[in-house]
Design an enzyme around this catalytic site. Structure first.
Site, mmCIF file in Angstrom:
data_model
loop_
_atom_site.group_PDB
_atom_site.id
_atom_site.type_symbol
_atom_site.label_atom_id
_atom_site.label_comp_id
_atom_site.label_asym_id
_atom_site.label_seq_id
_atom_site.Cartn_x
_atom_site.Cartn_y
_atom_site.Cartn_z
ATOM 1 N N THR A 1 0.828 -1.202 0.000
ATOM 2 C CA THR A 1 0.000 0.000 0.000
ATOM 3 C C THR A 1 0.863 1.254 0.000
ATOM 4 O OG1 THR A 1 -0.131 0.397 2.394
ATOM 5 C CG2 THR A 1 -1.663 -1.231 1.456
ATOM 6 N N ASP A 2 0.268 2.344 -0.429
ATOM 7 C CA ASP A 2 0.903 3.638 -0.206
ATOM 8 C C ASP A 2 0.901 3.909 1.295
ATOM 9 O OD1 ASP A 2 2.090 6.092 -0.711
ATOM 10 O OD2 ASP A 2 0.818 6.487 -2.446
#
Length: 651
Positions: free
Chosen positions: A332-333
């Site tokens: 994920t970011d």
């Protein structure tokens, strides 16, 4: 020098040399260097405790100290000691921001981190990652200034060059410098299509053209990863932001609550996938979904759920895993799970569309969507509790652990995670790398107007009406047109001139002539302009994101007009987004664009020491009205652009 191997290097009964990673004196399958990365990852996964597995699913920011030693005390609000992170929490993927000064100390710090990791029950080496750090400008939260490393054009400047060989040259140089200081994972390239002119992250894209971005992505991966299968000389790349972060509604970025929506009014979702298809075919190690949530998106007759891509099973499992056949790491970011306050400013979790869920619920939702790792988070104990409580199957965790361990084995980190501190001094910032980066910066400069002015920009056009400079501008809108100087054109050879410089360092300006204090004294005025944007400072990271208007301030334009009345004006417009340049074509005799290059590289281009050959990587809109009327997901398409994509006035 690099430290001696830790743990001990032993010889098995069959004569195979191996590192005794679990400290038992016997070569286990995961310690056998002859086995494949998949075999070794499978064996080690089965040996790990749940706590060790959970730590692998977190990829967080790590602090460094200026003396090259690991940080043992607490630092900023979310951080803890390196020992606590690596040994107590089992987190062995870390994102370094500020490096210790100089290559030797940076390498020493990396070695100290690896020595600490070797104290763990299975000596799992640390994968040190970084955001881009080969820039002449600092943009915290997205990229870092080069420091001791070589400085190159921003990716947008590489896009202006359009030459995959230069991209490959850059990536190879960056790979060597990263490896020298122990960095083995790149949180880039950013291969979004820059289709919304206002979007603040496009300076790290290669532009809006899917075919060009795909070619650049392939060359980038060739330089960093070397081959489709990672090896000991590779730096693993994490391409972003799947499935393409460019089409942000109104250009607002989804780091912030007001920018959470991605829209596709032109129906171009498939086009934004193209660079990722190319990266997957090239063997990209990891992919990062963006924060944004698709709004009103249908695909194959099916509505895509309006939740952030990091929580979106239709996108991550349905499209990425099943349709595109991707089996690498999905990370994920940063900051999908936890609300934070940094430096006194809030930063909400980017849990767009699932804000109602608590941290544990968000974690479950992301793992069910297909995520392997949580970027910027540091809570493996929550994941352990979810498994213990029966809310998550340990087998689901195992699938991600195997992918994450496979990369470490492919990179050869289990064999030797250490770096040579003497070699780091020689490799990082080597003269040939610095020179190559400066040449590329200079070459990426784009000549927009050379010697004559006009509303449409190209040389030879007739002057158009003056723009309204606003109520604070002098002279007023009825002023006489600024006189043209058709004899002034590039290259600016020789030094027999007086130069007024604004925004350009005095040492660089002195290469063009004798520097004077006022435009009235000058034969030529040289001005470097920062990109226009709307300053914001309510949320953490907002000050670092150049968002909002693409128009220069009226007072700035009036000031430039006054300078141009005194001396022929050369303007360099820094283009990290496509600024509204129409007013400058009425003021400047020479107008060029650069993409984050140094003063010295700009002067190389202006003097012809390095011929500027960049072409606009995107079109330049004529007005904000044209931008607002354009389609967010469609490359170009603004009405009556001042300059089209690909424009150059270079002869």
């Amino acid at each position: 020098m690099s430290p001696s191997p830790v743990p001990a290097l032993l010889i098995a009964e069959d004569g195979t040399a191996f590192r005794d990673l679990d400290h038992d004196g016997v070569m286990a399958p995961f310690e056998d260097p002859r086995r494949s990365a998949d075999e070794r990852a499978e064996d080690l996964t089965a040996r790990l405790t749940l706590e060790e597995k959970a730590g692998l699913l977190f990829h967080t920011i790590i602090e460094t100290s200026p003396d090259g030693e690991v940080v043992e005390g607490t630092g900023r609000a979310r951080s803890m000691s390196t020992r606590g992170m690596v040994l107590d929490q089992g987190i062995t993927h870390v994102n370094v921001h500020a490096l210790p000064p100089g290559a030797r100390l940076a390498a020493r710090w990396a070695n100290r981190v690896q020595e600490l990791a070797a104290e763990g029950p299975h000596s799992i080496p640390v994968t040190i990652s970084t955001d881009p750090r080969h820039s002449s400008i600092e943009n915290e939260g997205a990229a870092f200034a080069a420091g001791a490393m070589s400085a190159w054009p921003e990716p947008l400047g590489l896009g202006a060059l359009g030459d995959p060989e230069i991209v490959r040259e850059f990536a190879d140089a960056a790979r060597r410098e990263y490896r020298a200081v122990g960095i083995r994972a790149a949180l880039h390239p950013q291969i979004d299509l820059a289709t919304e002119p206002r979007w603040g992250r496009q300076f790290h894209t290669f532009g809006p053209d899917a075919q060009r971005v795909s070619r650049m992505a392939e060359a980038y991966l060739d330089g960093f990863q070397i081959t489709g299968d990672l090896g000991p000389d590779s730096v693993a790349c994490m391409a972003k932001h799947f499935p393409g972060g460019g089409p942000q509604k109104d250009g607002e970025d989804p780091h912030f609550p007001y920018g959470r929506e991605q829209v596709y009014p032109g129906g171009r979702f498939e086009e934004h996938l193209e660079p990722f298809r190319a990266a997957i075919a090239r063997g990209v190690s990891a992919l990062m979904p963006y924060y944004g949530m698709p709004v009103g998106l249908e695909r194959g007759g099916e509505s895509i759920e309006e939740v952030g891509f990091g929580f979106n099973r239709q996108v991550l499992t349905g499209i990425l895993r099943e349709e595109l056949g991707y089996d690498g790491v999905i990370c994920t970011d940063w900051g999908l799970l936890t609300d934070t306050v940094v430096m006194g400013l809030p930063l909400p979790a980017r849990a767009w569309g699932v804000e109602h869920l608590d941290l544990a619920g968000r974690m479950i939702r992301a793992l069910e969507a297909g995520v392997d790792q949580f970027g910027g988070e540091q809570c493996p104990e929550v994941l352990v509790a979810l498994v213990r409580e029966g809310r998550l199957e340990e087998a689901r965790i195992d699938a991600s652990v195997r992918r994450l361990l496979r990369v470490k084995f492919q990179l050869g980190l289990f064999e030797n995670p250490f770096v040579d501190e003497d070699a780091a001094e020689e490799i990082v910032g080597a003269a040939e790398l610095v020179a190559a980066g400066r040449r590329a910066q200079a070459a990426s400069t784009t000549i927009l107007v050379d010697g004559r002015r006009g509303a449409s920009g190209p040389a030879g056009a007739e002057p158009g009406p003056d723009p309204d400079p606003g109520p604070d501008a002098e002279p007023g809108p009825d002023a006489e047109p600024v006189p043209a100087h058709p004899s002034l054109h590039l290259p600016l050879t020789g030094t027999d001139r007086k130069v007024f410089a604004w925004g350009l360092g005095e040492a660089a300006a002195a290469r063009l002539g004798t520097v004077v204090a006022t435009p009235e004294e000058a034969d030529v005025a040289i001005v470097r302009l920062e990109e226009p944007f709307d300053p914001r400072a309510d949320l953490f990271l907002e000050p670092f994101f150049h968002q909002g208007s693409l128009e220069y301030r009226p007072g700035l334009l009036a000031r430039l007009r006054l300078i141009a009345e005194q001396a022929p004006l050369v303007v360099d417009a820094t283009l990290l987004r496509p600024a509204i340049l129409a007013p400058l074509t009425e003021i400047a005799t020479v107008l060029v664009a650069s993409y984050g290059s140094s003063d010295e590289a700009l002067v190389d281009a202006l003097t012809g020491a390095v011929p500027p050959r960049g072409r606009l990587p995107f079109e330049i809109p004529s007005s904000m009205e044209a931008v607002r009327a354009s389609l967010t997901d469609v490359p170009g398409g603004t009405a009556d652009p001042t300059f089209p994509a690909g424009h150059s006035a270079a002869s």
